[in-house]
Design an enzyme around this catalytic site. Structure first.
Site, PDB file in Angstrom:
ATOM      1  N   CYS A   2       0.942  -1.207  -0.086  1.00 42.14           N
ATOM      2  CA  CYS A   2      -0.167  -0.129  -0.058  1.00 42.14           C
ATOM      3  C   CYS A   2       0.765   1.221  -0.154  1.00 42.14           C
ATOM      4  O   CYS A   2       1.796   1.580   0.660  1.00 42.14           O
ATOM      5  CB  CYS A   2      -0.978   0.214   1.244  1.00 42.14           C
ATOM      6  SG  CYS A   2      -1.976  -1.389   1.162  1.00 42.14           S
ATOM      7  N   ARG A  27       3.911  -0.164  -4.933  1.00 39.19           N
ATOM      8  CA  ARG A  27       3.465  -0.616  -3.464  1.00 39.19           C
ATOM      9  C   ARG A  27       2.305  -1.527  -3.608  1.00 39.19           C
ATOM     10  O   ARG A  27       1.876  -2.267  -2.631  1.00 39.19           O
ATOM     11  CB  ARG A  27       3.362   0.375  -2.553  1.00 39.19           C
ATOM     12  CG  ARG A  27       4.974   1.123  -2.443  1.00 39.19           C
ATOM     13  CD  ARG A  27       4.835   2.247  -1.464  1.00 39.19           C
ATOM     14  NE  ARG A  27       4.601   1.760  -0.113  1.00 39.19           N
ATOM     15  CZ  ARG A  27       5.424   1.471   0.738  1.00 39.19           C
ATOM     16  NH1 ARG A  27       6.653   1.488   0.326  1.00 39.19           N
ATOM     17  NH2 ARG A  27       5.473   1.078   1.949  1.00 39.19           N
ATOM     18  N   TRP A  73      -2.519  -2.780  -1.909  1.00 39.32           N
ATOM     19  CA  TRP A  73      -2.236  -4.229  -1.992  1.00 39.32           C
ATOM     20  C   TRP A  73      -3.084  -4.894  -0.961  1.00 39.32           C
ATOM     21  O   TRP A  73      -2.927  -4.778   0.309  1.00 39.32           O
ATOM     22  CB  TRP A  73      -0.832  -4.332  -1.627  1.00 39.32           C
ATOM     23  CG  TRP A  73      -0.544  -5.680  -2.049  1.00 39.32           C
ATOM     24  CD1 TRP A  73      -0.417  -6.091  -3.183  1.00 39.32           C
ATOM     25  CD2 TRP A  73      -0.495  -6.778  -1.095  1.00 39.32           C
ATOM     26  NE1 TRP A  73       0.213  -7.797  -3.247  1.00 39.32           N
ATOM     27  CE2 TRP A  73      -0.065  -7.962  -1.711  1.00 39.32           C
ATOM     28  CE3 TRP A  73      -0.454  -7.056   0.157  1.00 39.32           C
ATOM     29  CZ2 TRP A  73       0.264  -9.275  -1.207  1.00 39.32           C
ATOM     30  CZ3 TRP A  73      -0.135  -8.152   0.828  1.00 39.32           C
ATOM     31  CH2 TRP A  73      -0.074  -9.432   0.188  1.00 39.32           C
ATOM     32  N   ASN A  99      -1.632   2.024   5.821  1.00 41.70           N
ATOM     33  CA  ASN A  99      -0.433   0.870   5.110  1.00 41.70           C
ATOM     34  C   ASN A  99      -0.283  -0.153   6.390  1.00 41.70           C
ATOM     35  O   ASN A  99       0.457   0.815   7.451  1.00 41.70           O
ATOM     36  CB  ASN A  99       0.442   1.743   4.491  1.00 41.70           C
ATOM     37  CG  ASN A  99       1.782   0.739   4.314  1.00 41.70           C
ATOM     38  OD1 ASN A  99       1.192  -0.400   3.706  1.00 41.70           O
ATOM     39  ND2 ASN A  99       2.903   1.101   4.313  1.00 41.70           N
ATOM     40  N   GLY A 100      -0.629  -1.247   6.491  1.00 42.62           N
ATOM     41  CA  GLY A 100      -0.064  -2.138   7.370  1.00 42.62           C
ATOM     42  C   GLY A 100      -1.568  -2.976   7.800  1.00 42.62           C
ATOM     43  O   GLY A 100      -2.357  -3.179   6.899  1.00 42.62           O
ATOM     44  N   GLU A 484      16.941 -17.916  -8.883  1.00 41.50           N
ATOM     45  CA  GLU A 484      16.420 -16.547  -9.244  1.00 41.50           C
ATOM     46  C   GLU A 484      16.030 -16.659 -10.644  1.00 41.50           C
ATOM     47  O   GLU A 484      14.645 -15.738 -10.940  1.00 41.50           O
ATOM     48  CB  GLU A 484      17.799 -15.791  -9.034  1.00 41.50           C
ATOM     49  CG  GLU A 484      17.265 -14.077  -9.482  1.00 41.50           C
ATOM     50  CD  GLU A 484      16.462 -13.563  -8.604  1.00 41.50           C
ATOM     51  OE1 GLU A 484      15.955 -13.860  -7.887  1.00 41.50           O
ATOM     52  OE2 GLU A 484      15.931 -12.295  -9.286  1.00 41.50           O
ATOM     53  N   LYS A 488      12.001 -15.190 -11.398  1.00 46.20           N
ATOM     54  CA  LYS A 488      11.827 -13.931 -12.531  1.00 46.20           C
ATOM     55  C   LYS A 488      10.778 -14.327 -13.378  1.00 46.20           C
ATOM     56  O   LYS A 488       9.682 -13.835 -13.703  1.00 46.20           O
ATOM     57  CB  LYS A 488      13.020 -13.686 -13.357  1.00 46.20           C
ATOM     58  CG  LYS A 488      14.094 -12.852 -12.520  1.00 46.20           C
ATOM     59  CD  LYS A 488      13.787 -11.558 -12.268  1.00 46.20           C
ATOM     60  CE  LYS A 488      13.078 -11.506 -10.769  1.00 46.20           C
ATOM     61  NZ  LYS A 488      13.597 -11.455  -9.420  1.00 46.20           N
ATOM     62  N   GLU A 491       7.194 -15.035 -11.602  1.00 45.32           N
ATOM     63  CA  GLU A 491       6.424 -13.816 -11.117  1.00 45.32           C
ATOM     64  C   GLU A 491       5.761 -12.766 -12.234  1.00 45.32           C
ATOM     65  O   GLU A 491       4.955 -12.133 -11.812  1.00 45.32           O
ATOM     66  CB  GLU A 491       7.385 -13.094  -9.952  1.00 45.32           C
ATOM     67  CG  GLU A 491       8.685 -12.366 -10.185  1.00 45.32           C
ATOM     68  CD  GLU A 491       9.266 -11.702  -9.308  1.00 45.32           C
ATOM     69  OE1 GLU A 491       8.707 -11.353  -8.201  1.00 45.32           O
ATOM     70  OE2 GLU A 491      10.330 -11.458  -9.441  1.00 45.32           O
ATOM     71  N   HIS A 507      16.519 -36.860  -8.734  1.00 43.44           N
ATOM     72  CA  HIS A 507      15.872 -37.388  -7.666  1.00 43.44           C
ATOM     73  C   HIS A 507      14.294 -37.000  -7.483  1.00 43.44           C
ATOM     74  O   HIS A 507      13.663 -36.963  -6.540  1.00 43.44           O
ATOM     75  CB  HIS A 507      16.701 -36.693  -6.147  1.00 43.44           C
ATOM     76  CG  HIS A 507      17.946 -37.212  -6.154  1.00 43.44           C
ATOM     77  ND1 HIS A 507      18.298 -38.513  -5.535  1.00 43.44           N
ATOM     78  CD2 HIS A 507      19.154 -36.609  -6.258  1.00 43.44           C
ATOM     79  CE1 HIS A 507      19.559 -38.541  -5.338  1.00 43.44           C
ATOM     80  NE2 HIS A 507      20.177 -37.654  -5.893  1.00 43.44           N
ATOM     81  N   LYS A 606       5.812  -4.359  -4.568  1.00 43.45           N
ATOM     82  CA  LYS A 606       7.201  -4.364  -4.617  1.00 43.45           C
ATOM     83  C   LYS A 606       7.861  -4.218  -3.047  1.00 43.45           C
ATOM     84  O   LYS A 606       8.756  -4.670  -2.909  1.00 43.45           O
ATOM     85  CB  LYS A 606       7.580  -2.755  -5.238  1.00 43.45           C
ATOM     86  CG  LYS A 606       9.197  -2.452  -5.036  1.00 43.45           C
ATOM     87  CD  LYS A 606       9.908  -3.194  -6.347  1.00 43.45           C
ATOM     88  CE  LYS A 606      11.184  -3.208  -6.368  1.00 43.45           C
ATOM     89  NZ  LYS A 606      11.788  -4.290  -6.907  1.00 43.45           N
TER      90      LYS A 606
HETATM   91  O1  M6R Z   1      12.808  -5.490  -0.407  1.00 46.43           O
HETATM   92  P1  M6R Z   1      13.116  -6.853  -0.304  1.00 46.43           P
HETATM   93  O2  M6R Z   1      14.573  -6.998  -0.907  1.00 46.43           O
HETATM   94  O3  M6R Z   1      13.396  -7.149   1.213  1.00 46.43           O
HETATM   95  O4  M6R Z   1      11.995  -7.560  -0.987  1.00 46.43           O
HETATM   96  C1  M6R Z   1      12.312  -8.990  -0.831  1.00 46.43           C
HETATM   97  C2  M6R Z   1      11.162  -9.824  -1.759  1.00 46.43           C
HETATM   98  O5  M6R Z   1      10.042  -9.330  -1.456  1.00 46.43           O
HETATM   99  C3  M6R Z   1      11.526  -9.460  -3.200  1.00 46.43           C
HETATM  100  O6  M6R Z   1      12.802  -9.740  -3.473  1.00 46.43           O
HETATM  101  C4  M6R Z   1      10.489 -10.192  -4.142  1.00 46.43           C
HETATM  102  O7  M6R Z   1      10.861 -11.668  -4.007  1.00 46.43           O
HETATM  103  C5  M6R Z   1      10.715  -9.697  -5.462  1.00 46.43           C
HETATM  104  N1  M6R Z   1       9.314  -9.701  -6.268  1.00 46.43           N
HETATM  105  C6  M6R Z   1      11.624 -10.523  -6.427  1.00 46.43           C
HETATM  106  O8  M6R Z   1      11.510 -10.274  -7.905  1.00 46.43           O
END
Ligand code: M6R
Length: 611
Positions: A2, A27, A73, A99-100, A484, A488, A491, A507, A606
């Site tokens: 948010c 956000r 969010w 926000n929270g 990673e 990517k 997501e 396995h 984010k």
């Molecule tokens: O701000 P942060 O690095 O703590 O965020 C951690 C994760 O939320 C963040 O890396 C998330 O997995 C991303 N969407 C990955 O691309």
């Protein structure tokens, strides 16, 4: 999660709120809303993005020089118009953006229902705004006291801005756990979840602390805590510039951020490696160097992509500094009663510096006596403020929800830390130390050569855009890169993808392989090269499609893989910084070709400031 923006001053508030919400949309983008104070308090809110809100507002009156705004969010209640913020109390006395999460909202709601309140939305925020109103009306106190009394009874996290219908010349803001920044102008104040909605108007900001309450009129700011003790506002100059948050000529922020990596890595290194490339100096952790070099154990906590960077860190610290390392998901670590000793060093990695689980893990380890080191990107965010020392990555603002340049800068910072500690502990001999430093400084130029191959990588992406599943394999330093790469892809393109250590394939995951399964193998020249060549053969024997990231000039894998993407040769410890780039590019293009919203993928945000 948010985003909050607010304005009080002499300018028209609406355009400031809309622009601010657009900047904060990363956000959360489930709904957006504003409330404008103009005689009465007029709220407009809409499910969807800020552009949907603008369309909805249309030609309606948007006058008023005081206003609050929110981009959501969803936590409590699905994304719809009713659950969108701002929320107004039943008798119309208070309007609020939040926000929270209010954890004891169910209990408070029950009490309010017994007192005759009814609720339109499913949100915890509507409970909070009615709770404040109920105190205000029953105890006959002013708005500020009603807010402070309510907040002293609330369990949970909040960043909030409140307008009271009886005190329309002021806004009340409060923070606990969720960030809030006040921008200080001439006869005006701005509020934002971060500084991005503010920097256009002023570079003077105050980062609110937990339990701070700010009472703002256009001429004045009073800062106190919930207990009514006066707090001294600390005004700081914010370094962020408009250019940094502009998309420029790029179609998406993610692509811009991928292309920024030669620069962002250079910015992580800048001022920390001597001109003659013989030494690393990390000023931010120098005071804790003794603790770092004598640590019995390093614990790395993080989430998501930052956790993957932490995995690379584990390999680096164990190899070069010979310290045992544990890499933990912050959310698991904080709830599982871990053994923490005073000679442990905990490294928290976070791009945003606001991730709730990582923050909570830090607080817990700190209470138990560990030394806390941060690796964060956002200067002044909550995590660096909780740590004993740290290294800012200086990657620049990352807006795309899928993290790219933050990852490579985190890995760069971890490399510099591991090499430094290894050298100080005597476990990394001088010649190799200097070789690694030199190799690190060459990375930005090497990444540029990979970026030149984008058109070829896009062609490969077009062949696999319709896949339903994908497998990512790597060994050693390249296993976290495989993880990673898979994250990517999933997501932003919503293709199911799994990352595995290549040797684990037999396995279980090997059962998934058929002619429709793209298998991305990260297989540059390192000590397990021969082994991963065998793994590729195993995939090919089952008709899987292999897309391999290899070292320039590799002929062995070229003969067996369906596609190869070459990256420049480097020391194996440096390879994560190069090999991740083609995987980022491939995910980006697959997502674009599938018509996905690359910068704002569904269900994500984010900055994850809720547990
Ligand atoms: O701000 P942060 O690095 O703590 O965020 C951690 C994760 O939320 C963040 O890396 C998330 O997995 C991303 N969407 C990955 O691309």
């Amino acid at each position: 999660m948010c985003g909050i923006v607010a304005y009080i001053g002499e300018r028209k508030a609406y355009p400031i709120l809309i622009k601010g919400l657009q900047r904060l949309e990363y956000r959360g983008y489930d709904s957006a809303g504003v409330a404008l104070v103009n005689g009465s308090i007029n709220s407009y809110k809409r499910m969807g993005k800020v552009k949907d809100l603008e369309e909805f507002v249309g030609d309606s009156s948007t006058d008023g020089t005081i206003g609050i705004g929110h981009t959501r969010w969803a936590t409590h209640g699905e994304p719809n118009d009713t659950n969108a913020h701002p929320h107004t109390s039943m008798n119309g006395k208070f309007t609020l953006v939040h926000n929270g999460i209010i954890e004891n909202y169910a209990h408070l709601k029950k009490e309010l229902v017994n007192r005759g309140y009814d609720f339109k939305s499913e949100t915890d925020t509507e409970v909070l705004v009615n709770f404040i109103e109920n105190i205000y009306l029953e105890q006959k106190v002013d708005a500020e006291l009603a807010v402070r009394v309510a907040l002293s009874k609330v369990v949970g996290a909040y960043g909030l801005v409140i307008s009271c219908a009886d005190e329309k010349d002021k806004l009340i803001a409060a923070r606990k756990g969720s960030p809030l920044v006040i921008g200080v102008g001439q006869n005006e104040y701005f509020l934002g979840s971060d500084a991005s909605p503010i920097i256009e108007y002023t570079d003077q900001v105050i980062y609110m602390n937990d339990e701070d309450v700010a009472i703002l009129t256009k001429e004045d700011l009073v800062l106190k805590n919930i207990q009514n003790d006066a707090q001294k506002p600390k005004i700081q100059k914010v370094e962020l510039t408009i250019d940094e948050i502009d998309k420029g000529d790029y179609e998406h922020y993610m692509l811009k951020e991928i292309y920024e990596q030669p620069t962002s890595i250079m910015d992580t290194i800048r001022g920390r490696i001597t001109m003659d490339k013989s030494k690393i100096f990390l000023g931010g952790i120098n005071d804790e160097m003794q603790k770092l070099t004598t640590a019995k154990r390093i614990i790395i906590v993080a989430c998501g992509t930052s956790w993957h960077a932490g995995m690379v860190g584990e390999y680096l610290f164990e190899e070069f500094a010979r310290v045992p390392v544990e890499v933990e998901y912050a959310s698991e670590f904080r709830y599982r009663n871990p053994v923490i000793n005073s000679d442990d060093v905990l490294i928290a990695i976070s791009q945003s510096g606001e991730t709730a689980d990582t923050l909570a893990a830090i607080k817990m380890a700190k209470e138990q006596g560990a030394t806390i080191i941060g690796i964060c990107n956002v200067v002044g965010s909550s995590i660096p403020r909780e740590t004993h020392a740290g290294v800012y990555t200086h990657a620049g603002v990352e807006i795309g929800v899928a993290s790219t340049k933050a990852f490579t800068s985190q890995v760069t910072a971890l490399m510099m830390m591991a090499f430094t500690i290894g050298q100080k502990r005597g476990s990394l001999y001088d010649e190799l130390y200097k070789q690694l430093i030199n190799e690190l400084t060459l990375v930005p130029e090497k990444i540029k050569t990979i970026l030149e191959k984008t058109a070829d990588i896009k062609d490969i992406a077009s062949l696999y855009k319709d896949a339903n599943n994908a497998l990512y394999l790597g060994r050693g330093y390249l296993f976290p890169v495989a993880l990673e790469g898979a994250l990517k892809l999933k997501e932003i393109s919503y293709i199911h993808a799994e990352g595995y250590p290549a040797a684990e394939m037999k396995h279980g995951p090997i059962a998934l392989i058929d002619e429709n399964m793209p298998v991305f193998v990260v297989a540059t020249k390192d000590k397990s090269y021969e082994k991963i060549v065998s793994n590729i053969q195993e995939v090919k024997a089952r008709n899987g499609k292999v897309i391999a990231v290899v070292t320039e000039g590799d002929t062995t894998i070229k003969k067996m893989a369906d596609h190869v993407i070459e990256v420049p040769d480097c020391h194996e410890a440096i390879a994560p910084l190069l090999t991740v780039i083609p995987l980022q590019i491939i995910s980006y293009h697959i997502a674009v070709l599938r018509g996905c919203d690359v910068d704002q993928p569904r269900n994500l945000a984010k900055s994850v400031t809720v547990e």
